[in-house]
Design a protein around this motif. Structure first.
Motif, PDB file in Angstrom:
ATOM      1  N   ASN A  24      20.162  93.333 -77.504  1.00 28.51           N
ATOM      2  CA  ASN A  24      20.890  94.390 -76.790  1.00 28.51           C
ATOM      3  C   ASN A  24      22.077  93.794 -76.026  1.00 28.51           C
ATOM      4  OD1 ASN A  24      21.132  97.140 -76.060  1.00 28.51           O
ATOM      5  ND2 ASN A  24      20.272  96.663 -74.049  1.00 28.51           N
ATOM      6  N   GLN A  25      21.850  92.691 -75.305  1.00 28.18           N
ATOM      7  CA  GLN A  25      22.897  92.054 -74.507  1.00 28.18           C
ATOM      8  C   GLN A  25      24.104  91.677 -75.363  1.00 28.18           C
ATOM      9  OE1 GLN A  25      21.558  88.469 -72.552  1.00 28.18           O
ATOM     10  NE2 GLN A  25      23.626  87.773 -72.123  1.00 28.18           N
ATOM     11  N   TYR A  26      23.851  91.151 -76.559  1.00 29.03           N
ATOM     12  CA  TYR A  26      24.939  90.705 -77.427  1.00 29.03           C
ATOM     13  C   TYR A  26      25.390  91.793 -78.404  1.00 29.03           C
ATOM     14  CZ  TYR A  26      23.908  86.094 -75.596  1.00 29.03           C
ATOM     15  OH  TYR A  26      23.707  85.016 -74.770  1.00 29.03           O
ATOM     16  N   GLN A  27      24.910  92.995 -78.195  1.00 31.62           N
ATOM     17  CA  GLN A  27      25.295  94.158 -79.005  1.00 31.62           C
ATOM     18  C   GLN A  27      25.129  93.897 -80.503  1.00 31.62           C
ATOM     19  OE1 GLN A  27      29.239  94.997 -77.518  1.00 31.62           O
ATOM     20  NE2 GLN A  27      28.435  95.879 -75.640  1.00 31.62           N
ATOM     21  N   GLU A 109      25.279  85.533 -88.348  1.00 28.47           N
ATOM     22  CA  GLU A 109      25.765  86.445 -87.308  1.00 28.47           C
ATOM     23  C   GLU A 109      24.997  86.251 -86.003  1.00 28.47           C
ATOM     24  OE1 GLU A 109      26.407  90.519 -88.439  1.00 28.47           O
ATOM     25  OE2 GLU A 109      26.655  89.943 -90.546  1.00 28.47           O
ATOM     26  N   LEU A 110      23.855  85.615 -86.066  1.00 30.57           N
ATOM     27  CA  LEU A 110      22.994  85.410 -84.907  1.00 30.57           C
ATOM     28  C   LEU A 110      23.236  84.047 -84.254  1.00 30.57           C
ATOM     29  CD1 LEU A 110      20.576  86.749 -83.431  1.00 30.57           C
ATOM     30  CD2 LEU A 110      19.096  85.571 -85.050  1.00 30.57           C
ATOM     31  N   ALA A 115      23.306  79.679 -79.954  1.00 28.30           N
ATOM     32  CA  ALA A 115      23.800  78.336 -79.634  1.00 28.30           C
ATOM     33  C   ALA A 115      24.150  78.203 -78.153  1.00 28.30           C
ATOM     34  CB  ALA A 115      25.016  78.011 -80.493  1.00 28.30           C
ATOM     35  N   ASP A 116      24.584  79.296 -77.547  1.00 27.90           N
ATOM     36  CA  ASP A 116      24.997  79.256 -76.145  1.00 27.90           C
ATOM     37  C   ASP A 116      23.929  79.735 -75.168  1.00 27.90           C
ATOM     38  OD1 ASP A 116      27.484  78.355 -76.937  1.00 27.90           O
ATOM     39  OD2 ASP A 116      28.339  80.373 -77.049  1.00 27.90           O
ATOM     40  N   ASN A 117      22.733  80.060 -75.667  1.00 28.41           N
ATOM     41  CA  ASN A 117      21.725  80.646 -74.785  1.00 28.41           C
ATOM     42  C   ASN A 117      20.342  80.076 -75.111  1.00 28.41           C
ATOM     43  OD1 ASN A 117      19.882  82.370 -73.471  1.00 28.41           O
ATOM     44  ND2 ASN A 117      21.353  84.047 -73.514  1.00 28.41           N
ATOM     45  N   MET A 122      14.562  80.137 -77.121  1.00 30.98           N
ATOM     46  CA  MET A 122      13.142  80.020 -76.811  1.00 30.98           C
ATOM     47  C   MET A 122      12.393  81.311 -77.169  1.00 30.98           C
ATOM     48  SD  MET A 122      11.557  78.063 -73.598  1.00 30.98           S
ATOM     49  CE  MET A 122      11.982  79.194 -72.303  1.00 30.98           C
ATOM     50  N   ALA A 123      12.968  82.466 -76.842  1.00 35.81           N
ATOM     51  CA  ALA A 123      12.333  83.748 -77.180  1.00 35.81           C
ATOM     52  C   ALA A 123      12.237  83.893 -78.700  1.00 35.81           C
ATOM     53  CB  ALA A 123      13.127  84.909 -76.578  1.00 35.81           C
TER      54      ALA A 123
END
Length: 194
Positions: A24-27, A109-110, A115-117, A122-123
């Motif tokens: 959701n955060q990254y749309q 696309e993911l 890479a930045d989070n 981890m999730a």
């Protein structure tokens, strides 16, 4: 394969997943695509993808018996399971056992977002390991148990009525029991449910 026209369709299925806040955060909801499979149809995607089983039932199995233990069946993939589809000739075959709807997002696309989070990574790993990857080790775990009855009861707990999609031979090899035990187990399973 088509784009899902309404992001709420996907949200309905993913909102219980630990991945949903990141998606959701990254749309990313609008980037998921859907694939519908008929019973007997193989899951074939154009590239490596994060896949979510929205509806239906899938059977995953090795392409051949080269794993040395004659077990071809790996696991059933049931609704609300997320897994990675890898586009290579060694990836196990995944086949629909009933009408199935898959939602998928190509990994390319993911990756930029993961890479930045590190929390997203981890999730993602937790989600894969908790349900999907643990299915790869169920057979090994079952075969560590001493009694055939205990093995079959735990297998029934894990897969229930879905076991009718296995032959007696597949069940016997997977659980490490005799075909006679598997046959009697199937007979009891059918009698209990009809």
């Amino acid at each position: 394969m088509k784009q899902i026209p309404n992001p709420n369709y996907l949200k309905k299925y993913l909102n219980s997943s630990p991945l949903y806040p990141f998606i959701n955060q990254y749309q990313l909801l609008n980037k998921f695509k859907s694939l519908y499979l008929k019973p007997g149809q193989k899951c074939e995607l154009p590239s490596a993808s994060l896949v979510f089983l929205a509806e239906g039932l899938l059977k995953q199995y090795h392409r051949n018996n080269s794993n040395g233990n004659n077990i071809r069946f790996i696991q059933f993939i049931m609704p609300d399971t997320i897994w990675l589809f890898e586009h290579n000739p060694w990836f196990p075959i995944v086949k629909a056992l009933e009408p199935t709807c898959l939602l998928y997002l190509p990994i390319n696309e993911l990756n930029p977002f993961m890479a930045d989070n590190s929390s997203f990574q981890m999730a993602f790993n937790d989600e894969l390991n908790m349900v999907y990857q643990s299915g790869f080790f169920l057979s090994t775990f079952l075969q560590e148990l001493k009694s055939a009855e205990e093995r079959l009861c735990l297998l029934n707990e894990a897969y229930g009525q879905n076991l009718v999609h296995l032959s007696c031979r597949e069940l016997a090899i997977y659980a490490g029991v005799s075909e006679a035990n598997a046959y009697h187990f199937f007979k009891q399973l059918i009698n209990r449910n009809y």
